[in-house]
Every structure is written in structure tokens, then in C-alpha cells.
Design a protein around this motif. Structure first.
Motif, PDB file in Angstrom:
ATOM      1  N   GLU A  95      -1.789  17.593 -74.466  1.00 33.61           N
ATOM      2  CA  GLU A  95      -1.864  18.400 -75.699  1.00 33.61           C
ATOM      3  C   GLU A  95      -2.256  17.512 -76.866  1.00 33.61           C
ATOM      4  O   GLU A  95      -3.048  17.892 -77.713  1.00 33.61           O
ATOM      5  N   MET A  96      -1.687  16.309 -76.907  1.00 29.93           N
ATOM      6  CA  MET A  96      -1.928  15.437 -78.046  1.00 29.93           C
ATOM      7  C   MET A  96      -3.358  14.890 -78.043  1.00 29.93           C
ATOM      8  O   MET A  96      -3.821  14.394 -79.043  1.00 29.93           O
ATOM      9  N   LYS A 154      -5.946  16.739 -77.477  1.00 29.02           N
ATOM     10  CA  LYS A 154      -6.875  17.781 -77.911  1.00 29.02           C
ATOM     11  C   LYS A 154      -7.522  17.410 -79.239  1.00 29.02           C
ATOM     12  O   LYS A 154      -6.876  16.800 -80.085  1.00 29.02           O
ATOM     13  N   VAL A 156      -8.467  18.365 -82.959  1.00 21.52           N
ATOM     14  CA  VAL A 156      -7.961  19.323 -83.950  1.00 21.52           C
ATOM     15  C   VAL A 156      -9.140  19.611 -84.872  1.00 21.52           C
ATOM     16  O   VAL A 156      -9.681  18.684 -85.485  1.00 21.52           O
ATOM     17  N   GLY A 182     -10.022  21.916 -77.985  1.00 22.99           N
ATOM     18  CA  GLY A 182      -8.759  21.629 -78.653  1.00 22.99           C
ATOM     19  C   GLY A 182      -8.267  22.787 -79.494  1.00 22.99           C
ATOM     20  O   GLY A 182      -8.531  23.945 -79.188  1.00 22.99           O
ATOM     21  N   LEU A 183      -7.571  22.432 -80.548  1.00 22.40           N
ATOM     22  CA  LEU A 183      -6.954  23.441 -81.408  1.00 22.40           C
ATOM     23  C   LEU A 183      -7.833  23.661 -82.645  1.00 22.40           C
ATOM     24  O   LEU A 183      -8.108  22.716 -83.384  1.00 22.40           O
ATOM     25  N   CYS A 237      -5.267  30.638 -84.989  1.00 22.56           N
ATOM     26  CA  CYS A 237      -4.356  29.732 -85.694  1.00 22.56           C
ATOM     27  C   CYS A 237      -4.810  29.555 -87.125  1.00 22.56           C
ATOM     28  O   CYS A 237      -5.968  29.204 -87.368  1.00 22.56           O
ATOM     29  N   LEU A 242       0.176  22.128 -83.620  1.00 22.74           N
ATOM     30  CA  LEU A 242      -0.314  21.305 -82.510  1.00 22.74           C
ATOM     31  C   LEU A 242       0.786  21.094 -81.483  1.00 22.74           C
ATOM     32  O   LEU A 242       0.558  21.141 -80.283  1.00 22.74           O
ATOM     33  N   ARG A 243       2.006  20.901 -81.969  1.00 24.93           N
ATOM     34  CA  ARG A 243       3.127  20.664 -81.051  1.00 24.93           C
ATOM     35  C   ARG A 243       3.550  21.943 -80.341  1.00 24.93           C
ATOM     36  O   ARG A 243       3.957  21.916 -79.187  1.00 24.93           O
ATOM     37  N   ASN A 269       1.740  24.770 -79.966  1.00 20.60           N
ATOM     38  CA  ASN A 269       0.626  25.685 -79.806  1.00 20.60           C
ATOM     39  C   ASN A 269       0.640  26.447 -78.477  1.00 20.60           C
ATOM     40  O   ASN A 269       0.137  25.992 -77.475  1.00 20.60           O
ATOM     41  N   CYS A 289      -1.141  31.473 -81.368  1.00 23.55           N
ATOM     42  CA  CYS A 289      -0.759  31.236 -82.762  1.00 23.55           C
ATOM     43  C   CYS A 289      -0.369  32.502 -83.483  1.00 23.55           C
ATOM     44  O   CYS A 289      -0.503  32.565 -84.704  1.00 23.55           O
TER      45      CYS A 289
END
Ligand code: S3P
Length: 187
Positions: A11-12, A14, A16, A107-108, A157, A177-178, A180, A183
Motif C-alpha cells: 500500500e505504501m 502506491k 499518490v 495508486g491512490l 477520494c 492512504l493508510r 484506503n 473512499c
């Protein structure tokens, strides 16, 4: 447990990607977020300008808006193939749905919003945005918002930046992000 750890690490990694109307703070917030996360920051407008060797108003004047949109499109393809970046997109990135689709896979994607009054205040001194040049800035902002609102609102989001500091907006994005998992209701 190990699986969950892998998922969190993944996840981290991804990207942004910050999108939203001009003046919503994509670049300043993106820079702050990238510093907090210790990740590279990419401002798409700046990268397009440095590759083209001229500022955006000159790209619009000499090559036309469609060519600029083509440059945005090419750069989106390139950046969506990378990971772990914080990216501030130009306000018109939503005009081509493929850009949002590809960035969402990488990603996000977070859309920043601000009230029209706040946008007017933040953009009043802007001289490097060809779509706001010549004529009433208020009318131009209103017209573009009317045309694009549905495109920005379609991004799942989002963060309303009105009245928030840069750090507060960056914190909200970090939380997204944490956590997600879709959204809904983030705005
Ligand atoms: C545009 C927004 C600008 C820049 C160009 C066109 C738009 O970026 O890409 O002037 O169509 O909304 P910012 O949103 O960073 O001002």
C-alpha cells in the motif's frame, strides 16, 4: 500476519496522485506530503515545462492547448508505470478519462476541493495560467468549474481544503492512504 505486513508495505508503495481544480493546492500539499513520506515529488506542470523548454503559457500560445493535453497524456502514461511517487497533476488532467483510469491503477488518486471564494483569492495574482488569462477571472473560474465539476466529483477520494493548512490537508491524505478501502464519505 506476514501477508498483512506485505499488504501494508505494498500500500505504501502506491503512487499518490493529487488532482483538482487550479488553486486547490495540489503542488504545495504534494511537496509537503512527499517530504513526510520521504518519497520523490513530481509536479507534472513543471516537468512538462522543463521538457518543452518553455513555460505553459507559451506552450498554449505557440503549440495550442491540444498539444499541451497530448504532453499531459504522454507523461501520465509514463508516471502511471512508476510507483512510490507523489504526483501533482495539472487541473485539466481529468479531461481525459484515460488519465484517471491509469493513475487509479497505479495508486491512490485524491481530488482536492476548495470553495469558489477561496479559489478566487488564491488565484487572483496568478499570471501563468492561460485558461484564466484575459478577462474576468471570476467568470473564467465559474465557467470551467461548471464544465468540470462532474469530473472532479467522480473521483472517489477527496479532501475539502477550505480553511485547512497545508499540513492539515497532507495529514488527511495520509489517513486516506493508510485506510484506503474505498473512499466513501471521505470529503
Ligand atoms: C490547467 C491547470 C494548470 C496547467 C494548465 C491547465 C487546467 O495546472 O496544467 O494551465 O486546465 O486546469 P494547475 O492546476 O497546477 O494550475
Amino acid at each position: 500476519m506476514v501477508e498483512r505486513l506485505y499488504r501494508v508495505v505494498d500500500e505504501m508503495k502506491k503512487n499518490v496522485v493529487l488532482v483538482g481544480f487550479m488553486g486547490t493546492g495540489k503542488s504545495v500539499v504534494g511537496r509537503s506530503l512527499a517530504a513526510t513520506l520521504g518519497r520523490p515529488f513530481i509536479d507534472m506542470d513543471e516537468l512538462i515545462e522543463s521538457r518543452a523548454g518553455k513555460p505553459i503559457p507559451r506552450i498554449f500560445a505557440e503549440e495550442g492547448e491540444p498539444r499541451f493535453r497530448g504532453m499531459e497524456r504522454e507523461l501520465t502514461r509514463e508516471l502511471a508505470g512508476e510507483r512510490g511517487r507523489v504526483i501533482a497533476a495539472g487541473g485539466g488532467i481529468v479531461l481525459d478519462g484515460r488519465n484517471i483510469m491509469e493513475f487509479s491503477r497505479s495508486g491512490l488518486v485524491v481530488c482536492l476541493f476548495a470553495s469558489k471564494e477561496e479559489l478566487l483569492r488564491r488565484l487572483a495574482a496568478s499570471t501563468n495560467r492561460p485558461l484564466l488569462a484575459n478577462g474576468s477571472m471570476e467568470q473564467k473560474i465559474s465557467g470551467l468549474l461548471d464544465e468540470r465539476r462532474h469530473l472532479y466529483e467522480a473521483i472517489p477520494c477527496s479532501v475539502d481544503t477550505s480553511g485547512l493548512t497545508i499540513e492539515e490537508v497532507a495529514d488527511k491524505i495520509l489517513a486516506l492512504l493508510r485506510e484506503n478501502e474505498g473512499c466513501a464519505g471521505a470529503r
